[in-house]
Design a protein around this motif. Sequence first.
Motif, short mmCIF file in Angstrom:
data_model
loop_
_atom_site.label_atom_id
_atom_site.label_comp_id
_atom_site.label_asym_id
_atom_site.label_seq_id
_atom_site.Cartn_x
_atom_site.Cartn_y
_atom_site.Cartn_z
N LEU A 185 -4.11 -4.25 -4.36
CA LEU A 185 -4.47 -4.80 -3.05
C LEU A 185 -5.91 -5.29 -3.03
CD1 LEU A 185 -2.66 -2.23 -0.76
CD2 LEU A 185 -2.04 -4.61 -1.14
N PRO A 223 1.83 -2.96 -14.36
CA PRO A 223 2.03 -4.36 -13.96
C PRO A 223 2.79 -5.14 -15.03
CG PRO A 223 -0.26 -3.70 -13.67
CD PRO A 223 0.41 -2.59 -14.43
N ASP A 254 -3.06 -1.08 -18.08
CA ASP A 254 -2.13 -0.75 -19.15
C ASP A 254 -2.88 -0.51 -20.46
OD1 ASP A 254 0.96 -1.10 -18.53
OD2 ASP A 254 -0.08 -2.57 -17.31
N MET A 307 0.85 -1.19 0.00
CA MET A 307 0.00 0.00 0.00
C MET A 307 0.89 1.24 0.00
SD MET A 307 -3.48 0.95 2.19
CE MET A 307 -4.57 -0.35 1.63
N GLU A 345 6.76 -5.40 -1.03
CA GLU A 345 6.19 -6.74 -0.93
C GLU A 345 6.54 -7.59 -2.15
OE1 GLU A 345 2.49 -5.74 2.08
OE2 GLU A 345 2.12 -5.80 -0.07
N LEU A 358 7.05 -6.83 -9.77
CA LEU A 358 5.80 -7.47 -9.33
C LEU A 358 5.99 -8.97 -9.48
CD1 LEU A 358 2.80 -7.56 -8.53
CD2 LEU A 358 2.21 -7.09 -10.89
N ASP A 361 2.96 -0.37 -5.17
CA ASP A 361 1.78 -0.89 -5.87
C ASP A 361 0.78 0.19 -6.25
OD1 ASP A 361 0.99 -0.27 -3.32
OD2 ASP A 361 0.78 -2.34 -2.67
N GLY A 362 1.16 1.45 -6.05
CA GLY A 362 0.26 2.53 -6.46
C GLY A 362 -0.86 2.79 -5.48
N ASP A 363 -0.93 2.00 -4.40
CA ASP A 363 -2.00 2.20 -3.42
C ASP A 363 -1.56 3.19 -2.35
OD1 ASP A 363 -4.49 0.27 -3.61
OD2 ASP A 363 -2.78 -0.87 -4.34
N THR A 364 -2.21 4.36 -2.30
CA THR A 364 -1.88 5.36 -1.29
C THR A 364 -2.58 5.00 0.01
OG1 THR A 364 -1.70 7.05 -2.99
CG2 THR A 364 -1.96 7.81 -0.72
N TYR A 384 -8.09 7.49 -2.17
CA TYR A 384 -6.98 8.08 -2.93
C TYR A 384 -7.33 8.30 -4.40
CZ TYR A 384 -5.38 3.33 -4.44
OH TYR A 384 -5.28 2.07 -4.95
#
Lengths: 406, 406
Positions: free
Chosen positions: B308, A307, B226, A183, A277, A393, A224-227, B329
Amino acid sequence: MAVGDVSMPQMHVVKGVKIGSAEAYVRYQNRRDLVIFEFAEGSNVAGVFTQNAFCAAPVHISKAHLLAGNPRYLVINTGNANAGTGKIGMANAEATCAKLAELAGVQNTEVLPFSTGVIGEQLPIERLVQGLQPALDSLQEDAWLDAATGIMTTDTTPKGASEQFELDGVLYTMTGISKGAGMIRPNMATMLSYVATDAPISRELVQQLLKTTVNLSFNRITVDGDTSTNDSCILIATGQAGGVEITSETDSRYAAVLDVLTRVMKRLAQLIVRDGEGATKFITVAVEGGADTQECCDIAYSIAHSPLVKTAIFASDPNWGRILAAIGYAGVPNLDVEKIQVWLGDVQICKDGGAAADYTEAAGAAEMEKSEITIRVDLGRGSAQDTVYTCDLSYDYVKINADYRS
Amino acid sequence: MAVGDVSMPQMHVVKGVKIGSAEAYVRYQNRRDLVIFEFAEGSNVAGVFTQNAFCAAPVHISKAHLLAGNPRYLVINTGNANAGTGKIGMANAEATCAKLAELAGVQNTEVLPFSTGVIGEQLPIERLVQGLQPALDSLQEDAWLDAATGIMTTDTTPKGASEQFELDGVLYTMTGISKGAGMIRPNMATMLSYVATDAPISRELVQQLLKTTVNLSFNRITVDGDTSTNDSCILIATGQAGGVEITSETDSRYAAVLDVLTRVMKRLAQLIVRDGEGATKFITVAVEGGADTQECCDIAYSIAHSPLVKTAIFASDPNWGRILAAIGYAGVPNLDVEKIQVWLGDVQICKDGGAAADYTEAAGAAEMEKSEITIRVDLGRGSAQDTVYTCDLSYDYVKINADYRS
């Protein structure tokens, strides 16, 4: 397994900072999941926090308490993020501050709370509060490693950076820790990071130093781009090593502190990516030749979030068409692809928008085999540049996030 | 394995459309990797294409040829995307059109080229051109399944939709195919999709119908975020089933065609998600109660792109905090989280920004076990709504993309 050297350096103590910890069994038994920081009176403290609209209860309260003045204590728990927890979550964060304030003999607003872990569950507030006195009892200067270990969640390694520097004949220390592995796409802040110096710096400049260096470090990484809902980064200047307070940017010592802090913050941010991760590769995406920094940043993040690029790098496959595709969909207007150059390490893979004539698959594959990979893009339309750090990834990213909580 | 029912329906022939195919060995042996469409004279054709700045050579040429008038032929190869291939790539795409035009006795501009496959390698143009005559020789009306199979890359199943409908006593057919499983987040277009009807529709309305329905279908799906370099969607109206040409939106038949086309396009788009690389779940993300459609769409995509959220769904883990984080976000300004409701299927997991009082982990887990999952979000600030379709993120996504090319 983290990528490259992630070893803890010698963690120099910072005069005026004490750290305590305790086992509060927030989620797991037999781990010190509760950490307390105590700062000497007169310390100047600044914070930056997540921009996530669903920001956690402790983020709300830390922001409010910082507005009231400088805090004397930080209290941090892992195992539970206290986010998405509504009014009960706010009450629990406030109760934690109130109890610690009572035990320590300070005002509630002099305590900042932090939480990290699972989102959407209520804190086990009784167990947490019971851990406060044992944590206070253990306060000591030389406990930065305990703190770095105490705040870990899916991290595989504690993360720290520490430097000593001299200004006008006075020796100062800058020491910090961070945590985070998933995250991760901090936005104006980070997961959790705490950096302290015993140099004397005014509150305004502490805030300015933090903001400037966060934009060069934690705001340039992504896993992973999750803020996250809980990103927080705190800078403390205790002033306890002595010397005249730095109150102006024109003080030559300001530039010296900025320099040290930038290195410490970049190291702490990059450690998060190295421990991303499932990470098996550390990836630097450097974009230059842009019309402005924003477009360099947009393209760097577009590559760093793809990805397809990240799985190709995991497989050591120089499938560079995926890099071109990610540049192309970054949303930068009027991009002239015929001016674009792309390098993998020192190997030019794309020249003027197409395959470089002397590029060979073998040369690309040799670069991709490395555990530290640099993708460099020249947009050929200006002199701006920016750099973002990320990781690959892998199966293990899916495994870790499919298994987390179970 | 694709998720849910992805079986091919009866693919009704479309009067005025013939399809041929051949083995050109673009990348793999023993497969019909070259497909040709032939349209009756007088057919009206419209196209929408990728917004990726690095768009492929055939995309450039198809756009230019469409501007010149209606095409009579489409030529499609798999195995090689002819993207990131510079001037040689453009020359190869032009040579393909020129050769087919010569063999078929039409103008070069009456041929549209399409490619899909690996980016950054040159087309094996000699083998491709040698396949054109055999493909022409095999032209026949009843070959939609061959075409759907011929254009596959990492797809595990051919994708088609077909309907018949009656307007003013005339029976018409609408039949289409699509392909795509990875590098899927179409932007104003799709991977490859071809839809034809034998209804008589003016060129302007064909373009309008395509644009309208693409925004309800291919522009509302994502597998990995993508956006491809080659996305193209083509709509053909041959008019060969007879009847008076539809030239105005006010013609009641226009609404009827729009209705059929919307269903066909949505089915073709959703088939791509059901066959998303490594997909084990089909996910509908419906956001309602927004101030405008854009913010509903932004939040839906934020959830649909979150690695996630996607790994939690793969693991059937109702870790709904990750959904809240993704809402938070998405960058929607002034979001009042206390007005937000979230449902997983019929189970309310989040009420007024926190856990719903009657929510149980068991109820959430039961929803998550399903192979068709709906996440519904109510923002509580307006009446706009939008829906995005996606799939989960599994080990196999990593495996497929780490292995592709090898």
